[in-house]
Design an enzyme around this catalytic site. Structure first.
Site, PDB file in Angstrom:
ATOM      1  N   CYS A   2      31.530  49.791  40.838  1.00 60.76           N
ATOM      2  CA  CYS A   2      32.939  49.845  40.548  1.00 60.76           C
ATOM      3  C   CYS A   2      33.314  50.774  39.384  1.00 60.76           C
ATOM      4  O   CYS A   2      34.281  51.487  39.475  1.00 60.76           O
ATOM      5  CB  CYS A   2      33.395  48.440  40.251  1.00 60.76           C
ATOM      6  N   ARG A  27      38.169  46.403  36.343  1.00 60.33           N
ATOM      7  CA  ARG A  27      37.984  46.782  37.744  1.00 60.33           C
ATOM      8  C   ARG A  27      37.187  45.740  38.517  1.00 60.33           C
ATOM      9  O   ARG A  27      37.154  45.772  39.742  1.00 60.33           O
ATOM     10  CB  ARG A  27      37.281  48.143  37.821  1.00 60.33           C
ATOM     11  N   TRP A  73      29.920  46.466  41.495  1.00 60.26           N
ATOM     12  CA  TRP A  73      30.475  45.419  42.358  1.00 60.26           C
ATOM     13  C   TRP A  73      29.694  45.506  43.653  1.00 60.26           C
ATOM     14  O   TRP A  73      29.740  46.511  44.357  1.00 60.26           O
ATOM     15  CB  TRP A  73      31.959  45.672  42.591  1.00 60.26           C
ATOM     16  N   ASN A  99      29.495  55.229  42.772  1.00 60.73           N
ATOM     17  CA  ASN A  99      30.520  54.391  43.381  1.00 60.73           C
ATOM     18  C   ASN A  99      30.701  54.843  44.819  1.00 60.73           C
ATOM     19  O   ASN A  99      30.636  56.033  45.113  1.00 60.73           O
ATOM     20  CB  ASN A  99      31.856  54.521  42.644  1.00 60.73           C
ATOM     21  N   GLY A 100      30.969  53.904  45.714  1.00 57.10           N
ATOM     22  CA  GLY A 100      31.182  54.246  47.107  1.00 57.10           C
ATOM     23  C   GLY A 100      30.087  53.680  47.998  1.00 57.10           C
ATOM     24  O   GLY A 100      29.280  52.855  47.574  1.00 57.10           O
ATOM     25  N   GLU A 485      53.565  37.085  48.098  1.00 58.67           N
ATOM     26  CA  GLU A 485      53.030  37.592  46.832  1.00 58.67           C
ATOM     27  C   GLU A 485      52.751  36.462  45.854  1.00 58.67           C
ATOM     28  O   GLU A 485      51.742  36.479  45.138  1.00 58.67           O
ATOM     29  CB  GLU A 485      54.027  38.593  46.228  1.00 58.67           C
ATOM     30  N   LYS A 489      49.029  35.678  44.262  1.00 56.23           N
ATOM     31  CA  LYS A 489      48.747  35.614  42.833  1.00 56.23           C
ATOM     32  C   LYS A 489      47.975  34.345  42.477  1.00 56.23           C
ATOM     33  O   LYS A 489      47.011  34.380  41.710  1.00 56.23           O
ATOM     34  CB  LYS A 489      50.058  35.668  42.019  1.00 56.23           C
ATOM     35  N   GLU A 492      44.351  34.596  43.800  1.00 61.04           N
ATOM     36  CA  GLU A 492      43.539  35.588  43.100  1.00 61.04           C
ATOM     37  C   GLU A 492      42.975  35.069  41.784  1.00 61.04           C
ATOM     38  O   GLU A 492      41.804  35.304  41.477  1.00 61.04           O
ATOM     39  CB  GLU A 492      44.368  36.847  42.819  1.00 61.04           C
ATOM     40  N   HIS A 508      56.746  25.176  62.787  1.00 63.61           N
ATOM     41  CA  HIS A 508      55.841  25.602  63.848  1.00 63.61           C
ATOM     42  C   HIS A 508      54.378  25.553  63.406  1.00 63.61           C
ATOM     43  O   HIS A 508      53.567  26.367  63.843  1.00 63.61           O
ATOM     44  CB  HIS A 508      56.213  27.018  64.310  1.00 63.61           C
ATOM     45  N   LYS A 607      39.657  45.847  40.870  1.00 62.23           N
ATOM     46  CA  LYS A 607      41.008  46.367  40.688  1.00 62.23           C
ATOM     47  C   LYS A 607      41.303  47.506  41.660  1.00 62.23           C
ATOM     48  O   LYS A 607      42.361  47.561  42.264  1.00 62.23           O
ATOM     49  CB  LYS A 607      41.175  46.859  39.246  1.00 62.23           C
TER      50      LYS A 607
END
Length: 612
Positions: A2, A27, A73, A99-100, A485, A489, A492, A508, A607
């Protein structure tokens, strides 16, 4: 992924690298490591936090004026010391951070194993560093050429920095699909995944483009060439951030600081773009594409996570105010489902970091179909800012907390400006109504400040519900994206399961969940179909559910039946998402703190998601 930090110059590298890793902790990561060069490469790695790495190396020999460091990460291999970066080549002469994801690493690894290479880790990164070494030895080329040849063979995304004891005065860096920025000092160079570790030392930066390789040699001008061996002239930019924006400023967490920065970030996102006296809305970044917007067949908004929720608000805004058809797509799905896109379509890509891998891939797909791409992002020089035809920055400033707050409201602010400008061009609303909306938007920062004063009430509610296992968030119209949202939050940062739903859809399915243990958050402003929302609240109370309601100040009907109400100022319906989201941000924050969670760096999250 990360976080990447690197340095070469005439200073001791260790303190620069450790501080840089600390700047990148937001991050998200699960291990950390550092390589320093002083005659030979010394590498130190730990599972866990940067502080654990710092403790581990406190009594080690960490002299050296060149080094690379990384927070990982996990993607390939579990989070542990062996899989942590940096990774050595088999000869131990090359150290690499990455990274990647190298997608064809398994094929490359099989070939290298057949040549006698032995691997210690489960990572794709160790495959890449050994591939580079193998090419350097067998093709008898310099290291930077070996890097170029190797990168022509890999499939996937990468941002890499290489340290070699055979080239002690040089760092080699490259990127494709994962961000990498070079800071240019007086006689030294800094590299990082983003500008946060660099801003303390220099304002002069170069953002590497895809498939570019940089060779940074101590005391010399650096060089850039492409993987196809074309020399490039670096484009030096000036950082707009300052060091103070990267500090907590007296708050316990970055997230709370950023919640309280929203009056400023919203104001900055409107600054110079709106004049309620003259009735003018002007977004300079997209002014050359206004005619395309005006004649667009449809607008497609692509984004991920919180930015996708901002996009949903954008759908309501564009359809309600500007009367244009809008589709909102998860970028991760859009890129794979063969969507119908024409040259007459506008695609708006939204990303806080400007580096979201799925959103970048969606942009490339839409461009290949001939669509016009506009971007909304927060980071100048980011990949999305460069990949789009035009766009608007949000000017929210650095957002360090992993759970987005001020970036969300800034994105909605910019979308609101876009919708208003398009409505003005189309004449889709009367001028008197347009001026009314403009005045209300201009007054928005002051109303946000008013909302922020309700801290004590959200703390009280948090204490009451901090130990529950589930939350339900409900809203209708403009309030539905707010419900999504708000639930995100809470998930998270507190690790409580929460679900956002259209209030009308409760019957329903979700109504089966309602009992005396289920807190239900309603976004219930006294606008639109308010009476129907009141009916939904009564349905919950009839089943002994606990109701927390976001209401318009002075509300009486909901106040009489809800367990808790949080008031927001009266406003136009199109601004409800900004005002109503703020108490939900604070509620999630206080619950997370009371549960002892790491608010700024929640588990398993990053992040900037630069891989699929």
């Amino acid at each position: 992924m990360c976080g990447i930090v690197a340095y070469i110059g005439y200073k001791q590298a260790r303190p620069i690298l450790i501080k840089g890793l600390q700047r990148l902790e937001y991050r998200g990561y699960d291990s950390a490591g550092i390589s320093l060069l002083n005659g030979k490469i010394q590498t130190f790695k730990t599972k866990g936090k940067v502080s654990e790495l710092e403790d581990f190396i406190v009594d080690k020999d960490t002299n050296g004026q060149a080094g690379i460091a990384h927070t990982r990460w996990a993607t390939h291999g579990e989070p542990n010391k062996i899989n942590a970066h940096p990774h050595f080549s088999q000869s131990k002469s090359i150290s690499l951070i990455h990274n990647g994801i190298i997608e064809n690493y398994a094929v490359l690894k099989e070939e290298l194993v057949s040549r006698g290479y032995v691997f210690e880790s489960d990572t794709d990164t160790e495959v890449l560093v050994n591939l580079i070494e193998d090419i350097r030895i067998n093709e008898n080329v310099l290291l930077d050429e070996a890097v170029r040849i190797a990168l022509c063979q890999v499939v996937g995304a990468y941002a890499i920095v290489i340290l070699s004891d055979e080239h002690p005065n040089t760092l080699i860096a490259a990127r494709k699909g994962s961000p990498l920025v070079i800071g240019i000092g007086e006689d030294d160079y800094y590299l990082a995944s983003d500008a946060t570790p660099i801003v303390e030392y220099t304002k002069n930066v170069v953002y590497l483009e895809d498939e570019e390789i940089a060779v940074l040699t101590r005391g010399e001008k650096f060089k850039i060439r492409t993987t196809t061996n074309q020399e490039k002239t670096p484009y030096v930019q000036q950082l707009e951030w300052n060091l103070g924006e990267l500090e907590k400023g007296g708050y316990d967490h970055f997230m709370m600081k950023e919640i309280y920065e929203q009056p400023r970030s919203i104001r900055d996102s409107m600054r110079g773009r709106i004049n309620a006296l003259t009735g003018n809305v002007s977004l300079g970044g997209i002014i050359d594409y206004e005619q395309k917007l005006l004649t667009a067949n449809k607008i497609i908004i692509v984004a991920c996570g919180t930015s996708w929720h901002a996009g949903l608000v954008g759908e309501y805004l564009f359809e309600d105010i500007a009367r244009v058809s809008v589709e909102v797509e998860y970028a991760s799905e859009f890129r794979y489902r063969n969507p119908i896109i024409t040259e007459d379509d506008i695609v708006i890509a939204i990303s806080q970091s400007g580096e979201t891998a799925d959103t970048l891939a969606a942009i490339e797909l839409a461009k290949s179909k001939g669509a016009t791409i506009l971007g909304i992002c927060n980071v100048v020089g980011s990949s999305i800012a460069r990949a789009t035809h035009a766009g608007s920055y949000t000017h929210a400033g650095p957002e360090i907390g992993v759970a987005s707050t001020k970036a969300f409201t800034a994105q909605v602010t910019v979308l609101t400006l876009m919708a208003l400008r398009l409505a003005q061009l189309k004449g889709s609303i009367p001028k008197t109504k347009f001026m009314q909306l403009l005045h209300e938007l201009e007054n928005l920062p002051e109303k946000v400040e008013q909302v922020l004063q309700s801290n004590g009430l959200t703390e009280t509610i948090a204490k009451r519900y901090k130990d529950v296992n589930n939350f339900l968030y409900l809203g209708r119209g403009y309030s539905f994206p707010v419900a999504l949202e708000g639930a995100l939050k809470l998930k998270e940062i507190s690790y409580i399961h929460a679900e956002g739903y259209p209030a009308a859809e409760m019957k329903h399915g979700p109504i089966a969940l309602i009992d005396e243990n289920m807190p239900v958050v309603f976004i219930a402003p006294k606008l639109g179909i308010y009476e129907k929302v009141v009916s939904n609240i009564q349905e919950v109370k009839a089943r002994k559910g606990n109701v927390i309601a976001i209401v318009t100040e002075g509300d009486t009907a909901v106040t009489e039946i809800a367990d808790y109400v949080i008031e927001i100022p009266k406003t136009e319906e199109f601004l409800i998402p900004i005002l109503a989201s703020i108490p939900l941000q604070k509620l999630a924050y206080h619950i997370a703190v009371l549960r002892g969670c790491n608010v700024d760096m929640p588990r398993n999250l990053a992040k900037s998601v630069t891989v699929e």
